[in-house]
Design a protein around this motif. Structure first.
Motif, PDB file in Angstrom:
ATOM      1  N   TYR A  45       0.840  -1.195   0.000  1.00 18.55           N
ATOM      2  CA  TYR A  45       0.000   0.000   0.000  1.00 18.55           C
ATOM      3  C   TYR A  45       0.878   1.248   0.000  1.00 18.55           C
ATOM      4  N   LYS A  46       0.628   2.146  -0.947  1.00 21.31           N
ATOM      5  CA  LYS A  46       1.439   3.362  -1.089  1.00 21.31           C
ATOM      6  C   LYS A  46       0.617   4.635  -0.905  1.00 21.31           C
ATOM      7  N   TRP A  51      -4.935   5.809   6.835  1.00 22.15           N
ATOM      8  CA  TRP A  51      -6.140   6.144   6.090  1.00 22.15           C
ATOM      9  C   TRP A  51      -6.947   4.884   5.847  1.00 22.15           C
ATOM     10  N   PHE A  52      -8.073   5.030   5.139  1.00 22.04           N
ATOM     11  CA  PHE A  52      -8.923   3.898   4.810  1.00 22.04           C
ATOM     12  C   PHE A  52      -8.240   3.027   3.763  1.00 22.04           C
ATOM     13  N   VAL A  53      -8.174   1.728   4.032  1.00 24.71           N
ATOM     14  CA  VAL A  53      -7.544   0.781   3.103  1.00 24.71           C
ATOM     15  C   VAL A  53      -8.556  -0.323   2.830  1.00 24.71           C
ATOM     16  N   MET A  54      -9.038  -0.398   1.571  1.00 24.86           N
ATOM     17  CA  MET A  54     -10.112  -1.329   1.212  1.00 24.86           C
ATOM     18  C   MET A  54      -9.833  -1.904  -0.168  1.00 24.86           C
ATOM     19  N   GLU A  55      -9.783  -3.218  -0.264  1.00 24.91           N
ATOM     20  CA  GLU A  55      -9.428  -3.835  -1.542  1.00 24.91           C
ATOM     21  C   GLU A  55     -10.562  -4.608  -2.202  1.00 24.91           C
ATOM     22  N   ASP A  56     -11.616  -4.950  -1.438  1.00 26.31           N
ATOM     23  CA  ASP A  56     -12.689  -5.752  -2.027  1.00 26.31           C
ATOM     24  C   ASP A  56     -13.975  -5.572  -1.226  1.00 26.31           C
ATOM     25  N   PRO A  85      -5.700  -0.761  -9.734  1.00 25.54           N
ATOM     26  CA  PRO A  85      -5.649  -2.018  -8.980  1.00 25.54           C
ATOM     27  C   PRO A  85      -4.823  -1.955  -7.708  1.00 25.54           C
ATOM     28  N   SER A  86      -4.221  -0.798  -7.434  1.00 20.92           N
ATOM     29  CA  SER A  86      -3.410  -0.682  -6.222  1.00 20.92           C
ATOM     30  C   SER A  86      -3.827   0.501  -5.354  1.00 20.92           C
ATOM     31  N   ALA A  87      -5.047   1.038  -5.584  1.00 20.60           N
ATOM     32  CA  ALA A  87      -5.479   2.234  -4.859  1.00 20.60           C
ATOM     33  C   ALA A  87      -6.064   1.911  -3.488  1.00 20.60           C
ATOM     34  N   TYR A  88      -6.597   0.694  -3.306  1.00 24.93           N
ATOM     35  CA  TYR A  88      -7.217   0.295  -2.037  1.00 24.93           C
ATOM     36  C   TYR A  88      -8.277   1.312  -1.605  1.00 24.93           C
TER      37      TYR A  88
END
Length: 431
Positions: A45-46, A51-56, A85-88
């Protein structure tokens, strides 16, 4: 068949993962909840720190609001052709049913930059869902909500500092004309997360708003899905926990209205890892909404033969009762109730004893000096159902006693410390 999640008919609804922004819908005789899925930031994660981290997205269903089935991931950031695809950044979603199809709406950061709203289509409420190759043209924002009116017309609401509405074309994947800003809403403080519905000819627009420091839930009403709307009141006050966000939906199920929302129960120190909740919601005769009082107890009925998590209490004596995590390193394991004063008590509402055939009461507890617990029905001085002796020791043990005066049907429980020796309790159940 997919396994049931770690849930106990109480708040939060889901214990084995972080969930937020729940949209609840009734499909095929069940309540389906479509939340976003908070995760801890992985090494790759970059984005913005802390912050909010959400992948699915997962979807959960229940027939009784007690047992929740996790149907697994239905859409992920790597499966959406237009999304980074890497924004989460798979934030608050929505799902509706129209003309034989289920339409799942979700925001994501596009490869070209900025938040867009996409659509995935499925034949069942739990999928599989196929994301469309492009987002909805002309829509830039987050937090989609779709209202399907009585005449079949559909309207998309979303936010980007303000709240917008646009009529959807019959294909549910394009808008007609330009989005319209909804006026007469608060102009100061963050405004987002719309959820719209119609009831008895009144159109409700509900939304989180930062009036002071954190979000609370407010609503406005209209005679048309396009407005104009008039501010009508507060549905849910700012969380006592200090959780910065709240995002929600309102659903009717089996004659009762419910508010689904989130707090930070499983992550008190970090409000970007949240947990979904539900509480009963009531309308007054004139259509106004009574303010919801958040509870730990939640809305599900608890079977007496299952582990009754008394830490999700309905009320306590106050002094002499404290709740903390069973394992501070693993909040998903749940909580314990600590009794430290004689006659301190916890009330836990709505336990179903069925035909009242239980013969034994069990308590998972520990007490360094040993101690005794008393379980009563319905009130503090109600009939004694059982007295359980907890042997001295530093480890958790399951103590039991003969149960008596077992009631039939649904009753409240009072669990009371008899002496002054401190006792920790994980759960109570009847066999």
């Amino acid at each position: 068949m997919l396994p049931l999640t770690a849930a106990f008919a109480t708040n939060p609804l889901i214990m084995d993962q972080f969930t937020a922004d729940p949209t609840a819908r009734v499909f095929e005789g069940k309540v389906y909840v479509y939340p976003s899925h908070d995760i801890k930031a992985p090494p790759e994660y970059k984005g913005k720190p802390n912050w909010f981290v959400m992948e699915d997205y997962h979807v959960f269903s229940s027939e009784n609001l007690t047992d929740w089935q996790d149907h697994g991931a239905i859409v992920s950031q790597t499966a959406v052709e237009w999304a980074n695809p890497s924004a989460y950044a798979m934030w608050a979603p929505e799902c509706v049913f129209k003309d034989g199809k289920y339409y799942f709406y979700f925001p994501a950061i596009a490869k070209s930059g900025g938040f867009k709203i996409g659509v995935a289509v499925g034949d069942k409420p739990y999928g599989p869902f196929k994301p469309m190759a492009t987002p909805i043209a002309g829509v830039d924002g987050i937090d989609p909500s779709v209202l399907i009116d009585k005449d079949g017309s559909a309207y998309l609401y979303y936010s980007l500092n303000k709240i917008f509405v646009a009529r959807l074309k019959p294909n549910m994947m394009e808008i007609e004309g330009e989005p319209k800003v909804i006026d007469n809403l608060p102009t100061q403080g963050l405004l987002e997360g719309p959820f719209a519905f119609e009831r008895n000819g009144i159109y409700y627009l509900t939304y989180p708003h930062v009036e002071n420091k954190t979000e609370r839930l407010e609503y406005a009403t209209s005679s048309s899905p396009l407005g104009p709307f008039k501010q009508a009141g507060v549905i849910l006050d700012e969380a006592q926990s200090g959780c910065w966000t709240v995002h929600h939906s309102i659903v009717d199920y089996l004659g009762q209205s419910y508010l689904f929302y989130h707090d930070k129960d499983l992550s008190p120190a970090f409000d970007k890892n949240r947990a979904i909740r539900a509480d009963k919601l009531f309308f007054k005769a004139d259509g106004t909404i009574r303010k919801v009082v958040p509870t730990l107890r939640g809305v599900g009925l608890v079977n007496a033969s299952r582990e009754i998590q008394i830490d999700r209490y309905s009320a306590t004596s106050g002094a002499g009762v404290a709740v903390s995590f069973l394992d501070e390193s693993n909040p998903h394991a749940g909580w314990k109730t600590s009794f430290s004063d004689a006659k301190s008590w916890v009330r836990f509402n709505e336990v179903d004893f069925g035909r009242g055939t239980q013969a034994t009461v069990e308590v998972r507890a520990k007490a360094l000096a040993g101690g005794q617990l008393e379980i009563r029905a319905n009130k503090q001085d109600g009939p004694v159902i059982g007295r359980v002796e907890v042997a001295p020791g530093a480890d958790w043990t399951t103590a039991s006693a003969v149960a008596k005066n077992i009631p039939t049907g649904v009753h409240d429980l009072f669990v009371m410390q008899v002496g002054a020796a401190p006792i920790d309790v994980d759960w109570v159940r009847f066999r």
